[in-house]
Scaffold this motif. Structure first.
Motif, PDB file in Angstrom:
ATOM      1  N   LEU A 226      -8.183   7.201   7.148  1.00 49.98           N
ATOM      2  CA  LEU A 226      -7.491   8.161   6.284  1.00 49.98           C
ATOM      3  C   LEU A 226      -6.852   9.274   7.116  1.00 49.98           C
ATOM      4  O   LEU A 226      -5.723   9.699   6.846  1.00 49.98           O
ATOM      5  CB  LEU A 226      -8.478   8.753   5.269  1.00 49.98           C
ATOM      6  CG  LEU A 226      -7.909   9.801   4.304  1.00 49.98           C
ATOM      7  CD1 LEU A 226      -6.777   9.208   3.463  1.00 49.98           C
ATOM      8  CD2 LEU A 226      -9.012  10.351   3.407  1.00 49.98           C
ATOM      9  N   THR A 227      -7.571   9.711   8.153  1.00 50.64           N
ATOM     10  CA  THR A 227      -7.014  10.739   9.028  1.00 50.64           C
ATOM     11  C   THR A 227      -5.757  10.230   9.735  1.00 50.64           C
ATOM     12  O   THR A 227      -4.767  10.966   9.881  1.00 50.64           O
ATOM     13  CB  THR A 227      -8.067  11.165  10.071  1.00 50.64           C
ATOM     14  OG1 THR A 227      -9.237  11.634   9.394  1.00 50.64           O
ATOM     15  CG2 THR A 227      -7.524  12.251  10.971  1.00 50.64           C
ATOM     16  N   ARG A 229      -3.706   8.022   8.642  1.00 53.37           N
ATOM     17  CA  ARG A 229      -2.608   7.946   7.666  1.00 53.37           C
ATOM     18  C   ARG A 229      -1.995   9.322   7.428  1.00 53.37           C
ATOM     19  O   ARG A 229      -0.776   9.448   7.244  1.00 53.37           O
ATOM     20  CB  ARG A 229      -3.121   7.355   6.358  1.00 53.37           C
ATOM     21  CG  ARG A 229      -3.560   5.891   6.439  1.00 53.37           C
ATOM     22  CD  ARG A 229      -3.946   5.379   5.061  1.00 53.37           C
ATOM     23  NE  ARG A 229      -4.586   4.072   5.101  1.00 53.37           N
ATOM     24  CZ  ARG A 229      -3.925   2.916   5.175  1.00 53.37           C
ATOM     25  NH1 ARG A 229      -2.595   2.927   5.207  1.00 53.37           N
ATOM     26  NH2 ARG A 229      -4.573   1.778   5.201  1.00 53.37           N
ATOM     27  N   THR A 230      -2.827  10.367   7.425  1.00 52.14           N
ATOM     28  CA  THR A 230      -2.312  11.711   7.171  1.00 52.14           C
ATOM     29  C   THR A 230      -1.433  12.220   8.312  1.00 52.14           C
ATOM     30  O   THR A 230      -0.668  13.163   8.118  1.00 52.14           O
ATOM     31  CB  THR A 230      -3.475  12.698   6.954  1.00 52.14           C
ATOM     32  OG1 THR A 230      -4.328  12.689   8.109  1.00 52.14           O
ATOM     33  CG2 THR A 230      -4.274  12.313   5.722  1.00 52.14           C
ATOM     34  N   ARG A 231      -1.544  11.598   9.486  1.00 53.02           N
ATOM     35  CA  ARG A 231      -0.694  11.999  10.605  1.00 53.02           C
ATOM     36  C   ARG A 231       0.692  11.363  10.532  1.00 53.02           C
ATOM     37  O   ARG A 231       1.504  11.555  11.432  1.00 53.02           O
ATOM     38  CB  ARG A 231      -1.360  11.620  11.931  1.00 53.02           C
ATOM     39  CG  ARG A 231      -2.650  12.385  12.204  1.00 53.02           C
ATOM     40  CD  ARG A 231      -2.940  12.455  13.697  1.00 53.02           C
ATOM     41  NE  ARG A 231      -3.014  11.127  14.299  1.00 53.02           N
ATOM     42  CZ  ARG A 231      -4.147  10.458  14.484  1.00 53.02           C
ATOM     43  NH1 ARG A 231      -5.310  10.994  14.077  1.00 53.02           N
ATOM     44  NH2 ARG A 231      -4.130   9.284  15.051  1.00 53.02           N
TER      45      ARG A 231
END
Length: 328
Positions: A226-227, A229-231
Motif C-alpha cells: 500500500l505504501t 502504491r501511494t508513492r
C-alpha cells in the motif's frame, strides 16, 4: 585504567559463513542420500528375475556356451557372495568407477557424459519455461477479482493434473503430425526441444503457480505494498518490484523438488520424443538388465536432485535473510 575493545563484525561475512555452514551440512546429508540410492538400487537389481550374465553376453538370443557364461561371471565378480559384490562395488564407487555398461560395452561414465547434456538441456529449458508461465499467469491475474482469479486457479489445477506422457502424445499429434510446426523426434535443434520442454513445463507450472498465486495475493494485502502504491508507482511496478520478491519464496522452495521431478519426467519425455539423454538410457538399461548403467543413472539423478536442493535452499536464504536468522 582499563581499555575495552569492541569486536566489529561484518554482517556480510557472517552471513556468508552461515550459508557455508548450512551448505556443508546439506552436502553431508546429500552424501548419505547417494549412499542410500546406490545401496537400494544395487539390491533391487539383484532381486530382479533373470541372469545379468546373459545381458553381458548379448542377451538370451546370443546362446552363449556354459563356459562363456562362467568366464563372464568370474570376470565381472558375479561369482562372489552378494555381500562381497556389494563391498567391492562401494569401493569402486569411492574411486569414481561406475563400471562398464553390460549392453553398450562402454564405461558408464562415458555414456553419462555423452547423454547427460541433452537431459540437462531439457531440464533447464522446462524449468525456465515453467517459471515464465508461472509469472505470466500469477502476476497478471492475482488480485484481479473472484472471476479472473477463479478462471486462473482452474487453469492451474488442470495443468498440474496433466500427466506428462498424455500431454506429450497430444503435443506430438497436434503440433508435430498435425500442424507440422515442430519435428516429432530428435535432439539436435532448438525446434526439437520445444515440445518436450512444454510437456514437462506445463504440469510443473500449474503446480508452482498454485502456491505462488496464494502467496502473491497475501503479499498484495501487506502494508508495504500500500505504501508503494501511494508513492505513485504503477500496478505492474508494484507487483514486480515489491510484491513478487516476497511471493516467490514458496515457489523457490519447491524448485529443488521440481528439478528432481523434471529429471524423472525426462525418462518418459525422452522416450516419447525419441531424444537422447540419460532418461532414455535408463529405460533401455532396465529392459536389458544393465545394472552398472542403471545404478550410474540413478546416482546421477540423485546427485542432481541433492545439488539442486542445496542451491535452492541457499537461494531461499539469500532472498529472505530472516530465514537464516531463524535457523541460527
Amino acid at each position: 585504567m582499563s581499555t575495552t575493545i569492541f569486536a566489529v563484525t561484518d554482517p556480510r561475512r557472517e552471513r556468508l559463513a552461515a550459508l557455508g555452514r548450512r551448505a556443508a551440512i546439506r552436502l553431508g546429508g546429500g552424501v548419505l542420500v547417494l549412499w542410500a540410492v546406490a545401496t537400494l538400487t544395487f539390491f533391487a537389481l539383484r532381486l530382479m528375475p533373470g541372469d545379468p550374465v546373459l545381458a553381458i553376453l548379448g542377451g538370451p538370443s546370443a546362446n552363449p556356451t556354459p563356459e562363456a557364461i562362467e568366464a563372464a561371471r568370474v570376470e565381472f565378480g558375479l561369482d562372489q557372495p552378494l555381500a562381497v559384490q556389494y563391498l567391492l562395488y562401494l569401493g569402486r564407487l569411492l574411486q569414481g568407477d561406475l563400471g562398464v555398461s553390460y549392453s553398450q560395452h562402454l564405461p558408464v561414465t562415458r555414456v553419462l557424459a555423452e547423454q547427460g547434456g541433452a537431459t540437462l538441456e531439457l531440464t533447464i529449458a522446462a524449468l525456465v519455461l515453467a517459471w515464465l508461465l508461472v509469472l505470466l499467469l500469477t502476476v497478471v491475474t492475482a488480485g484481479r477479482g473472484r472471476v479472473i482469479g477463479g478462471i486462473a486457479s482452474l487453469a492451474e489445477t488442470l495443468s498440474a493434473a496433466l500427466p506428462h506422457f498424455w500431454l506429450g502424445v497430444v503435443l506430438l499429434a497436434v503440433f508435430a503430425f498435425g500442424l507440422r510446426w515442430f519435428p516429432p523426434a530428435g535432439s539436435d535443434s532448438v525446434a526439437s526441444l520445444v515440445l518436450p520442454a512444454f510437456s514437462l513445463a506445463i504440469p510443473l507450472a500449474g503446480f508452482i503457480a498454485q502456491v505462488t498465486r496464494e502467496s502473491l495475493e497475501l503479499t498484495l494485502e501487506q502494508p508495504f505494498v500500500l505504501t508503494a502504491r501511494t508513492r505513485g508507482l504503477s500496478d505492474l511496478a508494484v507487483r514486480f518490484r515489491h510484491a513478487l520478491r516476497h511471493a516467490l519464496l514458496p515457489g523457490v522452495s519447491l524448485s529443488g523438488w521440481a528439478i528432481g521431478a523434471l529429471i524423472s519426467g525426462a525418462v518418459v519425455s525422452e522416450v516419447i520424443f525419441s531424444r537422447k539423454g540419460i532418461g532414455r538410457q535408463l529405460y533401455q538399461a532396465v529392459q536389458a538388465q544393465d545394472m552398472p548403467l542403471v545404478i550410474g543413472v540413478s546416482l546421477v539423478v540423485a546427485a542432481g536432485y541433492v545439488l539442486a536442493n542445496i542451491l535452492v535452499d541457499l537461494l531461499y536464504q539469500w532472498i529472505d535473510p530472516r530465514q537464516q536468522e531463524a535457523a541460527a
